[in-house]
Structures are given as structure tokens and as C-alpha cells.
Scaffold this motif. Structure first.
Motif, PDB file in Angstrom:
ATOM      1  N   SER A  19       1.060 -17.891  -0.928  1.00 21.56           N
ATOM      2  CA  SER A  19       1.003 -17.387  -2.367  1.00 21.56           C
ATOM      3  C   SER A  19      -0.041 -15.971  -2.340  1.00 21.56           C
ATOM      4  O   SER A  19      -0.973 -15.966  -2.148  1.00 21.56           O
ATOM      5  N   LEU A  20       0.914 -14.986  -2.930  1.00 20.76           N
ATOM      6  CA  LEU A  20       0.263 -13.805  -2.972  1.00 20.76           C
ATOM      7  C   LEU A  20       0.055 -13.521  -4.278  1.00 20.76           C
ATOM      8  O   LEU A  20       0.499 -13.887  -5.229  1.00 20.76           O
ATOM      9  N   TYR A  21      -1.123 -12.553  -4.619  1.00 15.38           N
ATOM     10  CA  TYR A  21      -1.283 -11.723  -6.032  1.00 15.38           C
ATOM     11  C   TYR A  21      -0.202 -10.555  -5.765  1.00 15.38           C
ATOM     12  O   TYR A  21      -0.444  -9.529  -5.158  1.00 15.38           O
ATOM     13  N   PRO A  22       0.889 -10.651  -6.548  1.00 13.72           N
ATOM     14  CA  PRO A  22       1.943  -9.371  -6.554  1.00 13.72           C
ATOM     15  C   PRO A  22       1.165  -8.053  -7.036  1.00 13.72           C
ATOM     16  O   PRO A  22       0.304  -7.978  -7.966  1.00 13.72           O
ATOM     17  N   THR A  23       1.445  -7.067  -6.208  1.00 13.00           N
ATOM     18  CA  THR A  23       0.885  -5.710  -6.437  1.00 13.00           C
ATOM     19  C   THR A  23      -0.688  -5.951  -6.881  1.00 13.00           C
ATOM     20  O   THR A  23      -0.774  -5.209  -8.028  1.00 13.00           O
ATOM     21  N   ALA A  70      -4.964   8.504  -3.794  1.00 16.43           N
ATOM     22  CA  ALA A  70      -4.226   8.660  -2.451  1.00 16.43           C
ATOM     23  C   ALA A  70      -5.203   8.326  -1.375  1.00 16.43           C
ATOM     24  O   ALA A  70      -4.877   7.737  -0.166  1.00 16.43           O
ATOM     25  N   ALA A  71      -6.511   9.134  -1.482  1.00 16.84           N
ATOM     26  CA  ALA A  71      -7.345   8.875  -0.384  1.00 16.84           C
ATOM     27  C   ALA A  71      -7.960   7.472  -0.084  1.00 16.84           C
ATOM     28  O   ALA A  71      -8.066   7.127   0.937  1.00 16.84           O
ATOM     29  N   GLU A  72      -8.019   6.714  -1.356  1.00 16.12           N
ATOM     30  CA  GLU A  72      -8.491   5.429  -1.263  1.00 16.12           C
ATOM     31  C   GLU A  72      -7.207   4.421  -0.654  1.00 16.12           C
ATOM     32  O   GLU A  72      -7.865   3.628   0.058  1.00 16.12           O
ATOM     33  N   PHE A  73      -6.100   4.802  -1.080  1.00 16.50           N
ATOM     34  CA  PHE A  73      -5.241   4.035  -0.064  1.00 16.50           C
ATOM     35  C   PHE A  73      -5.044   4.332   1.255  1.00 16.50           C
ATOM     36  O   PHE A  73      -4.774   3.361   2.146  1.00 16.50           O
ATOM     37  N   LEU A  89       0.809  -1.260  -0.074  1.00 14.86           N
ATOM     38  CA  LEU A  89       0.208   0.057  -0.085  1.00 14.86           C
ATOM     39  C   LEU A  89       0.951   1.345  -0.064  1.00 14.86           C
ATOM     40  O   LEU A  89       0.747   2.253  -0.756  1.00 14.86           O
ATOM     41  N   ALA A  90       2.021   1.265   0.819  1.00 14.59           N
ATOM     42  CA  ALA A  90       2.568   2.576   0.867  1.00 14.59           C
ATOM     43  C   ALA A  90       3.500   2.595  -0.363  1.00 14.59           C
ATOM     44  O   ALA A  90       3.683   3.923  -0.862  1.00 14.59           O
TER      45      ALA A  90
END
Length: 582
Positions: A560-564, A519-522, A418-419
Motif C-alpha cells: 500500500s503506497l501513498y500515490p505521488t 530539482a536540487a531537492e529531488f 522521483l523522475a
């Protein structure tokens, strides 16, 4: 040469022709027409009301291949006995759309797209479904009558009982479940073994026979009585499960006992000699309500109100006295009140990875478990649900995964993502391109509606010219007034839709405004990560985590992750799962 594929089916109705007879009739019919019968697909002991059948699925797949010309069945009721006649028509239409001719050997009838063929097909499908509808009603009447007379209405025999087959009031045979899932058929008088059936086969009584319950072997009866007594004294169900399995007892299907099989036993009124029917409805055709059979509009299991239950006291010898049974039901009631259930069978808890974590040994789901130390410290773990349920043959290894360690690791990965993405220019550009495509799509829709509106105006103008050139009676007889009304109504609908599309057309934000929105959504997502509710965090985690698998042999947890994920989902691109080891 014309090639054909055949389909044969029989249910449990003894009046139906056997599969072998149907196959022979199809072969003779094909030979008489000079056709080559390449394959015959089969469904055995499957109702025609079930439209998802293995043999039928194979037939549809073979028809889609285009390697044959004709689908051949003995009669339309072999293909289907649908609850709704339209489902039968759709099934035939699917075969026709695949380029197949559908022929029924019993009548020589072939379906086509004519009105007469469609009408005959609908009528026969309705009659075929009506046969099962009437059969269901008569069957339910028989089951209600049996229950009222204290006879076993059907279903699996409770552990601790045997099935006694009666001819009138005369005992004929005893059917006893074996520990391996098979059955012993015993003589009712001498107790000698008549037949030994392997697992998967069940003894079937004759049409004129009925059955009731009798106590099984003394060892099984004693096990049932100990089960109820121990539970009433507060013994945990997991320990009760272990006691039964360690003693060598198995369910009627030859499986080990689990907590999920013990709970229905503890709540089964059959153990006090009470016959209870209609606690739930399984029939897709009828339900028993207010003393009569009522047709159902829906399928699936339906719990029935207690006022509709059919109850007969002292139907067979009791294995447990009423006082003991009531004590057990009181504990069951208290146990249910302590657990607050939510959607499905899950229990509210503070475990973030419910539904995402799996066992690396058996593939079963990992469920949350809280352990309390001797000093009162509580620690959360994930553990294999199959092993915990007693399926040691499927998952023999007991292990735990520290919940806090895994959850903190995944949450840290999401926070870092997120960052990074918050000020990502590529992500903002992808969002803007998506909005542009949306705007173009709305513009295209508006142009199509405008073209249709102009076309309708032209048709209405020509129609007005015709109406002006003839008298009202002639115009009415030719249907011009009806046509004009229909065109006017369509034009009004098009004009309304056009106004809606124009009014809701998106206004693209500026680059600065878009950057501010992203930015507000993040920031909102980061707030969920820091202080959101459990449900909000689970929703966020589901965007990132594909699967978590614990491997007790290597003592690692594969994540197991979904990248970005957020950038990938917004940009609409495909992605491959990445794996993070812990």
C-alpha cells in the motif's frame, strides 16, 4: 426532574467500602433529593492514582453527551487519588465545563468555581494523594523487610517453583500454577487439593501471612534443570522453547513458552535460592535508594543500580547449582555482546521495511531473517515474528518473503515517482502557493503586533496624563506606577516580537530559482535512493509506503503506497492509499 449519573470505584484496599455499598448510598442520596439516577459507572480493583480508567472514561463520555445534570460520587477520593492535586482539580473542571454539577454524597458537598470550593478541593485531593504516598512508603518498607528475611517479595512465581503460604513460621497452603493458567490451592501438610481457581483468578494470602518458594512437581524441576544444562551446552533458545512446549509445559498464565519468556528465566537468580529485590522500580510513588524510600518525580519502570539491590542468599531450596548458573550467565553475556542494540529492542540490520511489513495471517510484524545455504550463500527474508516467537496458536503458518525482491520493487516505484515529479510544473506551483500563504500569515502577524503596539502607546499616554495631575503618594496608592511598569514591559516585548517577525519575513524566490530548488531537492532524494545510508533510505521509504502485507495463501505481497507522495504532501492535499500487487 434532575438527572444524575454516578461513579463508584474500589481499589484492592480491604478497608474501602464495596462497590455495592457505594451504589446503594448513591441511590439513597439521589432518591432523597428527588433525582433520577440514570446510570452508575464502575472501576473495580483500580487505583485512584490512575487517571485513565475504563469506568472514568465512560463517565466523562456520558458527561460530554449532556444528557444528565449531575455527577454523583460517594466521596472525592472515589473520583481520584491523584499524585498531583492539580490533576484532581482538572478532572473536576472537565466535568464542570461539560455543564455538569459535581456532588459528593458523603458530605453533600458540591463543587463550584468559588475560591472556597477550589481551596477545599485542592486540600482534599492533596490529602487523598498523600494517603497513597504514605501507603506506598509503608508497603515498600514491608517488601524490603520480607526480602531481607528471605521471603518472596511479590510478583509472578518462577516456573519450577510453588508458592508456600506461611503463618509466622507455620506452613499453611501451597499454591501451584496449572497448565491452563488457573491455580491449585493445596494443603501444606497432606498435599490434598483445597481449591481449584480458574484462569484469571489468583489466590490471595491474608494480611498477616507471608510466602516463600518451594520446588514444584519433579517433572517441572527436571525441566528447569534440563533447560539450564542444555543452554550451557550451547543449545539454541528456539529449540529450548520447542522442547518445553512439546513436553506440555506452559507458563503460569497458561501460555506457550517463547524465547522472550525463556531469557528472563535463564537470568533469574531465584533458581539458585537467591532472593533479589529492587532490581527495578514499578511504583509511581517511591524508589528504594541508599537504604531508604525516596519519592519519585516520574512514572514508569526504572532499573535500579546494583548497589541498591536487596539480596538474601539461600532464601529457599535451589533448583540449579551455582556453577551451572554461572556458566549460563557467561553465555548470556557473550550473546548480548554479539548483538548491538539501537533504540527500542530492534537489532541493527539491513532490512528496509522494519515496522512497515505485516503478516496477512495474524497481523503480526514481519521481521528480517538471514538464512545461509550449505554452500555459504546468504539470503535475506521477512518472516512472521509471532510464528518465530512460538505463538503457533496465533500464527500456525510458517513462510518467508524474499526481501530483495520486495525491496527492489518498492525502490523502483519510488525512483520512477522521483523522475516524474522532478520537473512537474504543478508541484512547483503548489510550493509557490504555499510560500505565498506563509508570507500572508507573517504579514497578518505583523499587523496584529502593530495594532497592539499602538493600543499600548495610547494607554501609556492616558496614564501619563493621570500621573501628571496627582501627587506621587496618591499615584502609588492607586497602583498607577505598577500599571505603567507592566504596560511598558509589554510594549517592549511587542516591539521585540515585531522586529523578529519583520526580520524573518520570507522573501519569495523567482520562478527560475524555485524550479532550481525543487530539482536540487529531488536530486538529493535520488542520491539517497542510490547510495544513502540505511537510516536515510528508511526515512525516504516511510514517505511512500503505508503498509506491506504478505499473504501466504494467495502467495502475494500487497504494498500500500501513498500515490505521488511528495507532490501530495507539499501541496497539502489529502490522499488515499493505492495498492500495488507483487
Amino acid at each position: 426532574m434532575t438527572t444524575a449519573i454516578g461513579y463508584v470505584r474500589q481499589s484492592t484496599d480491604r478497608q474501602e467500602e464495596s462497590l455495592g455499598q457505594q451504589r446503594a448510598q448513591l441511590e439513597a442520596f439521589a432518591a432523597g433529593r428527588g433525582w433520577r439516577l440514570e446510570a452508575v459507572y464502575t472501576d473495580d480493583a483500580v487505583s485512584g492514582s490512575e487517571l485513565e480508567r475504563p469506568g472514568l472514561s465512560q463517565l466523562l463520555a456520558a458527561a460530554a453527551d449532556g444528557s444528565a445534570d449531575v455527577v454523583l460520587a460517594w466521596d472525592r477520593n472515589r473520583l481520584a487519588r491523584p499524585k498531583d492535586a492539580v490533576d484532581g482539580l482538572i478532572l473536576e473542571r472537565r466535568l464542570q465545563q461539560a455543564g455538569m454539577r459535581v456532588v459528593y454524597a458523603a458530605t453533600g458537598q458540591e463543587t463550584d468555581r468559588s475560591f472556597a470550593s477550589g481551596l477545599i478541593s485542592y486540600v482534599e485531593h492533596y490529602q487523598n494523594g498523600d494517603y497513597l504516598r504514605k501507603l506506598s512508603r509503608d508497603t515498600m518498607r514491608g517488601l524490603v523487610d520480607r526480602a531481607k528475611r528471605g521471603l518472596w517479595p511479590g510478583g509472578p512465581i518462577p516456573f519450577g517453583f510453588d508458592r508456600l503460604i506461611l503463618d509466622g513460621n507455620q506452613p499453611r497452603r501451597i499454591v501451584r500454577a496449572c497448565e491452563d493458567g488457573g491455580q491449585f490451592v493445596l494443603d501444606a501438610g497432606s498435599g490434598d487439593t483445597i481449591e481449584r481457581l480458574p484462569k484469571g483468578k489468583s489466590h490471595k494470602k491474608q494480611e498477616h501471612e507471608s510466602c516463600t518458594l518451594i520446588p514444584s512437581t519433579p517433572e517441572r524441576v527436571d525441566a528447569v534443570q534440563r533447560l539450564f544444562a542444555d543452554y550451557a551446552r550451547g543449545k539454541p533458545t528456539r529449540q529450548l522453547r520447542e522442547d518445553l512446549n512439546a513436553a506440555g509445559f506452559r507458563t503460569s498464565r497458561g501460555s506457550r513458552f517463547t524465547v522472550q519468556t525463556l531469557i528472563p528465566m535463564l537470568e533469574n537468580a531465584a533458581y539458585v535460592g537467591r532472593c533479589v529485590y529492587n532490581q527495578r522500580t514499578l511504583s509511581k510513588w517511591h524508589r528504594y535508594r541508599n537504604g531508604s524510600s525516596v519519592e519519585r518525580d516520574n512514572d514508569g519502570v526504572e532499573k535500579r543500580d546494583e548497589t541498591d539491590w536487596v539480596v538474601c542468599e539461600d532464601a529457599w531450596p535451589a533448583l540449579v547449582d551455582t556453577e551451572m548458573f554461572d556458566r549460563v550467565q557467561e553465555r548470556r553475556r557473550q550473546s548480548r555482546e554479539r548483538k548491538t542494540h539501537v533504540r527500542g529492542h530492534s537489532v541493527r540490520g539491513n532490512y528496509l521495511f522494519t515496522g512497515l511489513a505485516f503478516c496477512g495471517v495474524c497481523g503480526g510484524k514481519l521481521t528480517g531473517q538471514t538464512c545461509t545455504s550449505g554452500k555459504g550463500y546468504k539470503t535475506r527474508y521477512y518472516t512472521c515474528s509471532r510464528h518465530a516467537a512460538g505463538h503457533r496458536d496465533e500464527c500456525p503458518k510458517r513462510y518467508t518473503v524474499p526481501a530483495q525482491v520486495v525491496e527492489d520493487h518498492v525502490m523502483d516505484l519510488i525512483a520512477r515517482d522521483l523522475a516524474t515529479l522532478r520537473d512537474d510544473a504543478g508541484l512547483q506551483s503548489a510550493v509557490r502557493e504555499q510560500l505565498k500563504r506563509l508570507a500572508v500569515g507573517r504579514s497578518d502577524a505583523s499587523k496584529r503586533l502593530q495594532r497592539r503596539q499602538a493600543d499600548l502607546d495610547q494607554q501609556l499616554a492616558k496614564l501619563r496624563d493621570h500621573l501628571l495631575s496627582m501627587d506621587a503618594e496618591t499615584a502609588k496608592s492607586l497602583g498607577f506606577y505598577e500599571q505603567a511598569r507592566a504596560l511598558s514591559e509589554e510594549r517592549s516585548a511587542v516591539e521585540t516580537e515585531l522586529q523578529r517577525v519583520d526580520k524573518t519575513a520570507p522573501e519569495l524566490p523567482s520562478v527560475d530559482e524555485l524550479r532550481h530548488r525543487v530539482a536540487a531537492e529531488f536530486d538529493r532524494l535520488r542520491a539517497v535512493l542510490d547510495s544513502g545510508t540505511l537510516e536515510e533510505k528508511r526515512e525516504l521509504i516511510a514517505l511512500y509506503v503505508q503498509r506491506i502485507e504478505a499473504d501466504p495463501v494467495q502467495q502475494v505481497v500487497q504494498i500500500s503506497l501513498y500515490p505521488t507522495v511528495l507532490s501530495q504532501k507539499i501541496a497539502g492535499a489529502g490522499f488515499e492509499p493505492a495498492t500495488s500487487g507483487l
